[in-house]
Design a protein around this motif. Sequence first.
Motif, PDB file in Angstrom:
ATOM      1  N   LEU A 142      -3.703   8.044 -12.565  1.00 31.34           N
ATOM      2  CA  LEU A 142      -3.476   7.450 -11.946  1.00 31.34           C
ATOM      3  C   LEU A 142      -4.041   7.523 -10.429  1.00 31.34           C
ATOM      4  N   VAL A 143      -3.679   8.658  -9.869  1.00 36.22           N
ATOM      5  CA  VAL A 143      -3.707   9.720  -8.631  1.00 36.22           C
ATOM      6  C   VAL A 143      -5.110   8.639  -7.869  1.00 36.22           C
ATOM      7  N   GLU A 161      -7.372   6.168  -8.963  1.00 36.46           N
ATOM      8  CA  GLU A 161      -6.927   4.795  -8.670  1.00 36.46           C
ATOM      9  C   GLU A 161      -6.459   4.346  -7.453  1.00 36.46           C
ATOM     10  N   GLN A 162      -5.014   4.867  -7.399  1.00 32.38           N
ATOM     11  CA  GLN A 162      -4.056   5.220  -6.232  1.00 32.38           C
ATOM     12  C   GLN A 162      -4.539   5.172  -5.257  1.00 32.38           C
ATOM     13  N   SER A 163      -5.527   6.664  -4.760  1.00 26.37           N
ATOM     14  CA  SER A 163      -6.418   6.645  -3.572  1.00 26.37           C
ATOM     15  C   SER A 163      -7.609   5.238  -3.862  1.00 26.37           C
ATOM     16  N   GLU A 181      -8.083  -0.973   1.113  1.00 29.70           N
ATOM     17  CA  GLU A 181      -6.709  -2.302   1.545  1.00 29.70           C
ATOM     18  C   GLU A 181      -7.282  -1.646   3.372  1.00 29.70           C
ATOM     19  N   MET A 203       6.258  -0.508  -6.262  1.00 27.56           N
ATOM     20  CA  MET A 203       6.205   1.306  -5.397  1.00 27.56           C
ATOM     21  C   MET A 203       6.782   1.792  -7.301  1.00 27.56           C
ATOM     22  N   LEU A 204       5.962   2.424  -7.382  1.00 34.81           N
ATOM     23  CA  LEU A 204       5.932   3.506  -8.379  1.00 34.81           C
ATOM     24  C   LEU A 204       7.081   4.651  -8.306  1.00 34.81           C
ATOM     25  N   ILE A 222      -7.304   1.967  -4.193  1.00 38.28           N
ATOM     26  CA  ILE A 222      -6.571   0.826  -3.873  1.00 38.28           C
ATOM     27  C   ILE A 222      -6.110   1.706  -2.192  1.00 38.28           C
ATOM     28  N   LEU A 223      -5.372   2.691  -1.562  1.00 34.89           N
ATOM     29  CA  LEU A 223      -5.120   2.737  -0.088  1.00 34.89           C
ATOM     30  C   LEU A 223      -6.567   3.035   0.158  1.00 34.89           C
TER      31      LEU A 223
END
Length: 527
Positions: A17-18, A20-22, A28, A1-2, A24-25
Amino acid sequence: MLTQADLPDDIDALRALVLEQSRILAEERAAAEVRLADLNVAKGEADAEIERLQSIIDAFMRHRFGRRSEQLDADQLQLGLEDVEIAVGHARAAREAVAPRSRGDQPRKTNRGSLPAHLERIEQIVDLDDKACPCCKGPLHQIGEDVAERLDAVPTTFRVLVTRRPRYGCRSCEGAIVQVPAPARIIEGGIPTEALIAQVLVSKYADHVPLYRQAQIYARQDIRLDRSTLADWVGRAAWYLRPLRDRTLEELRCSERLFADETTAPVLDPGRGRTKTGQLWAYARDDRPWGGAGPPMVAYVYAADRKAERPDIHLGDFAGILQVDGYSGYTALAKRRGQQLSLAFCWSHVRRKFYDLAASSPVATEILRRIAMLYAVEEEVRGSAAEQRRLQRVERSRIIVEDLKLYLDGRLRQISAKSKLAEAIRYATSRWDGLVRFIDDGRIELDTNTVERSIRPLAISQTFCPCRTRRRRLVSVAPLFRTHGTVRVHRGTGDWERRPHCRASRRSHRRPGLDVGSGGLRRIQLG
């Protein structure tokens, strides 16, 4: 968790970074949707399988408890249900594996069995390794606990008892040698202890495990015993137990009331190449329904035929009430003994006569309804004192049987004398005095189910007792296991303890001092 400290100050780096997180989400979420679809498919298949198997169980139960309740043997029903319920359990396990049950889900209603208080409890404590608070690292203190009990089993363990008998001699007179005599054995010079012989008997006559299968079980622990050896043990044990059977029969003859029943027993007839039909007679006592003082017991006697003089010989000088079915031999016995013996007949046998006709006869259906009213009264008074049972029967059951008698007489005049219905009515009316005797005597039961339940298990053993001598061994051993279901005898004192009046369940008692570790032979020195 960041955390905030992990976020970059540069705008472009923050945008990357945003993104990349999108990504990954999104991956998932897609994987979760695929897994959810698989779970739904597996759950649907499991639910369908459970529904199919449950419908089979429901059909069995309707066959057992519905209008055709007497068409399927109870033991055969259990065999059928066993495999189906195993399949249901397998399907439930598969469903719960892919979709674990949450705490809020209602547990399925089932009889998981009770754990008796006399069983040994071995506690296992599952505790924390670190008893420091996960937040402030302060010491934790116990505020409660969850306790769960599971039923465990220890595999059968064999051991070898080594008996040593030192010999002593005198230095002064060398001819004197002193030694304690060897303890008596059931099998002189043989290897079995009394406990092992008892285990063989229980397996054969109570659990219906043939001797050749027992030999296979022992062979799994490298104990080689021939079937003929086990048979010799059983025969010798039955010879030693016969006086106990005779003593049980003598005790029954002193009772005020007995149940009697008989069943066919096919036996070999040497020289004719076929079997002939013998008879197994059972005489039982069970005074628990009215709080009697005598312990429940049953004795069996083998006879080559069903002649009327057989029960006369078996009962000896018995005087009292004999609860029986409609066999004419008992009626002849009562006539010979006069006032010494009174017969109480079985309403269950009367009911069966009309049950076979109920599907096509409204009269038979009405008679069954009235008999059911008698059983409803008995259900309420069971367990009460004899006088209380008598008062309730006089008040409630007498009017039922009087109206039933009028109804039977009236219908008998209206139907053909050669019909099955007329035959069933005459069966009841010709035994009416014995059928209504229960009203004025609270000790009498409404039927002979007590002795029928005692003699039924012997039908399983008949497959393995084809000759006359084996029948006699059976009747010597069988009373021990039928009585075990209702009475517990304490070692040493000989006092007996009454078990609750219900369908007795066999309990396994561990013998004091018996080591029950893992498999294998254990040698114990006896001084």
